[in-house]
Design a protein around this motif. Sequence first.
Motif, PDB file in Angstrom:
ATOM      1  N   GLN A  26       3.648 -24.547  35.992  1.00  0.00           N
ATOM      2  CA  GLN A  26       4.784 -23.706  35.641  1.00  0.00           C
ATOM      3  C   GLN A  26       5.130 -23.837  34.155  1.00  0.00           C
ATOM      4  OE1 GLN A  26       7.467 -25.264  38.667  1.00  0.00           O
ATOM      5  NE2 GLN A  26       7.435 -23.303  39.766  1.00  0.00           N
ATOM      6  N   ILE A  27       5.025 -25.043  33.623  1.00  0.00           N
ATOM      7  CA  ILE A  27       5.272 -25.247  32.195  1.00  0.00           C
ATOM      8  C   ILE A  27       4.210 -24.522  31.373  1.00  0.00           C
ATOM      9  CG2 ILE A  27       5.264 -26.972  30.347  1.00  0.00           C
ATOM     10  CD1 ILE A  27       6.613 -28.905  32.291  1.00  0.00           C
ATOM     11  N   ALA A  28       2.949 -24.608  31.827  1.00  0.00           N
ATOM     12  CA  ALA A  28       1.853 -23.940  31.109  1.00  0.00           C
ATOM     13  C   ALA A  28       1.976 -22.424  31.161  1.00  0.00           C
ATOM     14  CB  ALA A  28       0.513 -24.379  31.686  1.00  0.00           C
ATOM     15  N   GLN A  29       2.694 -21.910  32.147  1.00  0.00           N
ATOM     16  CA  GLN A  29       2.940 -20.470  32.219  1.00  0.00           C
ATOM     17  C   GLN A  29       4.035 -20.033  31.245  1.00  0.00           C
ATOM     18  OE1 GLN A  29       3.805 -20.025  36.399  1.00  0.00           O
ATOM     19  NE2 GLN A  29       1.674 -19.548  36.922  1.00  0.00           N
ATOM     20  N   LYS A  30       4.799 -21.008  30.742  1.00  0.00           N
ATOM     21  CA  LYS A  30       5.894 -20.713  29.836  1.00  0.00           C
ATOM     22  C   LYS A  30       5.574 -21.038  28.375  1.00  0.00           C
ATOM     23  CE  LYS A  30       9.589 -21.330  33.262  1.00  0.00           C
ATOM     24  NZ  LYS A  30      10.201 -19.985  33.074  1.00  0.00           N
TER      25      LYS A  30
ATOM     26  N   ALA B 282      -4.271 -15.596  25.091  1.00  0.00           N
ATOM     27  CA  ALA B 282      -4.653 -15.127  26.431  1.00  0.00           C
ATOM     28  C   ALA B 282      -3.798 -15.763  27.518  1.00  0.00           C
ATOM     29  CB  ALA B 282      -6.129 -15.423  26.687  1.00  0.00           C
ATOM     30  N   GLN B 283      -3.151 -16.878  27.197  1.00  0.00           N
ATOM     31  CA  GLN B 283      -2.310 -17.561  28.183  1.00  0.00           C
ATOM     32  C   GLN B 283      -1.065 -16.747  28.507  1.00  0.00           C
ATOM     33  OE1 GLN B 283      -2.358 -21.745  27.392  1.00  0.00           O
ATOM     34  NE2 GLN B 283      -0.552 -22.163  28.643  1.00  0.00           N
ATOM     35  N   GLU B 284      -0.702 -15.840  27.593  1.00  0.00           N
ATOM     36  CA  GLU B 284       0.405 -14.896  27.791  1.00  0.00           C
ATOM     37  C   GLU B 284       1.719 -15.608  28.107  1.00  0.00           C
ATOM     38  OE1 GLU B 284      -1.086 -12.045  30.699  1.00  0.00           O
ATOM     39  OE2 GLU B 284      -1.710 -10.725  29.075  1.00  0.00           O
ATOM     40  N   THR B 285       2.127 -16.486  27.200  1.00  0.00           N
ATOM     41  CA  THR B 285       3.387 -17.200  27.331  1.00  0.00           C
ATOM     42  C   THR B 285       4.384 -16.687  26.303  1.00  0.00           C
ATOM     43  OG1 THR B 285       2.649 -18.914  25.793  1.00  0.00           O
ATOM     44  CG2 THR B 285       2.227 -19.278  28.141  1.00  0.00           C
ATOM     45  N   ASP B 286       5.653 -16.986  26.537  1.00  0.00           N
ATOM     46  CA  ASP B 286       6.693 -16.581  25.592  1.00  0.00           C
ATOM     47  C   ASP B 286       6.794 -17.538  24.413  1.00  0.00           C
ATOM     48  OD1 ASP B 286       7.440 -14.347  27.056  1.00  0.00           O
ATOM     49  OD2 ASP B 286       8.916 -15.445  28.244  1.00  0.00           O
ATOM     50  N   THR B 287       6.230 -18.739  24.563  1.00  0.00           N
ATOM     51  CA  THR B 287       6.310 -19.749  23.513  1.00  0.00           C
ATOM     52  C   THR B 287       4.919 -20.284  23.215  1.00  0.00           C
ATOM     53  OG1 THR B 287       8.537 -20.409  24.224  1.00  0.00           O
ATOM     54  CG2 THR B 287       7.337 -21.958  22.828  1.00  0.00           C
ATOM     55  N   VAL B 288       4.628 -20.476  21.931  1.00  0.00           N
ATOM     56  CA  VAL B 288       3.348 -21.038  21.498  1.00  0.00           C
ATOM     57  C   VAL B 288       3.629 -22.247  20.606  1.00  0.00           C
ATOM     58  CG1 VAL B 288       1.232 -20.663  20.188  1.00  0.00           C
ATOM     59  CG2 VAL B 288       2.162 -18.821  21.603  1.00  0.00           C
ATOM     60  N   LEU B 289       3.067 -23.388  20.956  1.00  0.00           N
ATOM     61  CA  LEU B 289       3.204 -24.607  20.163  1.00  0.00           C
ATOM     62  C   LEU B 289       1.838 -24.945  19.569  1.00  0.00           C
ATOM     63  CD1 LEU B 289       5.256 -26.798  22.705  1.00  0.00           C
ATOM     64  CD2 LEU B 289       6.097 -25.065  21.126  1.00  0.00           C
TER      65      LEU B 289
ATOM     66  N   LYS C 263      13.316 -20.649  19.465  1.00  0.00           N
ATOM     67  CA  LYS C 263      13.883 -19.334  19.727  1.00  0.00           C
ATOM     68  C   LYS C 263      12.828 -18.246  19.719  1.00  0.00           C
ATOM     69  CE  LYS C 263      18.238 -20.642  17.464  1.00  0.00           C
ATOM     70  NZ  LYS C 263      19.170 -20.334  16.351  1.00  0.00           N
ATOM     71  N   GLN C 264      13.005 -17.275  20.611  1.00  0.00           N
ATOM     72  CA  GLN C 264      12.100 -16.130  20.649  1.00  0.00           C
ATOM     73  C   GLN C 264      12.235 -15.327  19.360  1.00  0.00           C
ATOM     74  OE1 GLN C 264      11.377 -17.830  23.952  1.00  0.00           O
ATOM     75  NE2 GLN C 264      10.166 -16.040  23.513  1.00  0.00           N
ATOM     76  N   GLY C 265      11.102 -14.824  18.882  1.00  0.00           N
ATOM     77  CA  GLY C 265      11.116 -13.956  17.726  1.00  0.00           C
ATOM     78  C   GLY C 265      11.147 -14.657  16.387  1.00  0.00           C
ATOM     79  N   GLU C 266      10.846 -15.963  16.366  1.00  0.00           N
ATOM     80  CA  GLU C 266      10.852 -16.660  15.086  1.00  0.00           C
ATOM     81  C   GLU C 266       9.747 -17.702  15.017  1.00  0.00           C
ATOM     82  OE1 GLU C 266      14.444 -18.859  14.271  1.00  0.00           O
ATOM     83  OE2 GLU C 266      13.701 -20.594  15.368  1.00  0.00           O
ATOM     84  N   VAL C 267       9.375 -18.039  13.781  1.00  0.00           N
ATOM     85  CA  VAL C 267       8.426 -19.113  13.515  1.00  0.00           C
ATOM     86  C   VAL C 267       9.223 -20.329  13.055  1.00  0.00           C
ATOM     87  CG1 VAL C 267       6.513 -19.908  12.081  1.00  0.00           C
ATOM     88  CG2 VAL C 267       6.574 -17.531  12.874  1.00  0.00           C
TER      89      VAL C 267
ATOM     90  N   LYS D  15       7.611 -13.645  20.557  1.00  0.00           N
ATOM     91  CA  LYS D  15       7.289 -15.013  20.963  1.00  0.00           C
ATOM     92  C   LYS D  15       8.031 -16.025  20.087  1.00  0.00           C
ATOM     93  CE  LYS D  15       2.570 -14.044  22.595  1.00  0.00           C
ATOM     94  NZ  LYS D  15       2.830 -14.357  24.011  1.00  0.00           N
ATOM     95  N   ALA D  16       8.273 -17.196  20.654  1.00  0.00           N
ATOM     96  CA  ALA D  16       8.725 -18.336  19.874  1.00  0.00           C
ATOM     97  C   ALA D  16       7.479 -19.090  19.434  1.00  0.00           C
ATOM     98  CB  ALA D  16       9.623 -19.245  20.709  1.00  0.00           C
ATOM     99  N   VAL D  17       7.289 -19.239  18.127  1.00  0.00           N
ATOM    100  CA  VAL D  17       6.101 -19.898  17.590  1.00  0.00           C
ATOM    101  C   VAL D  17       6.541 -21.168  16.868  1.00  0.00           C
ATOM    102  CG1 VAL D  17       4.071 -19.672  16.135  1.00  0.00           C
ATOM    103  CG2 VAL D  17       4.999 -17.662  17.304  1.00  0.00           C
TER     104      VAL D  17
END
Length: 251
Positions: free
Chosen positions: A72-76, A152-159, A25-29, A187-189
Motif C-alpha cells: 500500500q505504501i508502494a502504491q502511494k 511507471a509505478q504511477e504514484t502521487d509522490t516520488v522520492l 506537498k503535491q505539485g512541488e519539488v 506529483k510531490a517530488v
Amino acid sequence: MIELKNLSAGYYGGTVFHDVSLSFKQGEVLAILGPNGCGKSTLLRTVLGLHPQKSGQVLFDGVSSDQLTARQIAQKAAYLAQSRNVPNITARRMVLHGRFPQLSFPRRYRREDYDAVTKAMRDADAADIADRSVQELSGGQRQRVYLAMVLAQETDTVLMDEPTTYLDVQHQLEVMKIARHWAKQGKAVVLVLHDLCLAMRMADRVAILSDGKILQVGTPEEVYASGILDAVFHIRVCRVHTENGWQYYYV
C-alpha cells in the motif's frame, strides 16, 4: 500528501535524526540538503518503511504508515535509491518492475501495465532504448530507464536519493527538468541532493537537515537570505540574477 510528525530514527541504539516534521506537498519539488552523514538517505528510507522509526509518525493522506502494508505504501510513493542494481535485462523489462505494487495475485502483467510502461518510457525519453540491455547503456541512459521505472509505478509522490550522481551537467539538468515536469503534473517530488546550486535553482522548497534535525524549510530565496547554507556547509553562497532567474554559486 505525506506528512512527517516528530519523526526519529537511527542505528544501533543511536539517533541519526530526531523530531523531524515535514510535509511532501503535491505539485512541488522539495530538495533535502545537508552535510554527508546527516541522515538524508535514512530519512527517505524511514518514510517508506524500509528503515525502522524510533518515534513519531508518517502519515500518507492522513493515514499512519503503521496501518499500511508495504504494498500500500508502494502504491502511494515511488522510490529511486542512490545505489541501484544493473541487471542483464532489457530496459523495458526493468521499467516493468515499477508495476509490481499495482499487480494483484497472481502477478501477471496486464495490458494496462504494458501501456503504463510505454508511456513512462516515452515521458522519460527512454523509448528508443527499450529493447537494449540495461548493462549496455551509458550512465545517462540508465538513469532515464530508472526514472521511467519510477514513473511507471504511477504514484502521487516520488522520492529520489541523489538522482544526479555520476551524471554530467547536461544529464543533471535533464533529471531536474523531469522532476519539475512531474511536479507540474501534480506529483510531490522529493530529492536528496548534494549539488546546492542545482537544488536552489530548481526546487520549489528546500529543507536543511543537519545535526540530526531540520534547521530550516523554505523557498530557495528564504533559505538563501537566512544564511543557513553558509553556516551549515562552511562556504559562502552567492547569487546573480539572469534572464532565467537567480543563479547560485559558492566560493
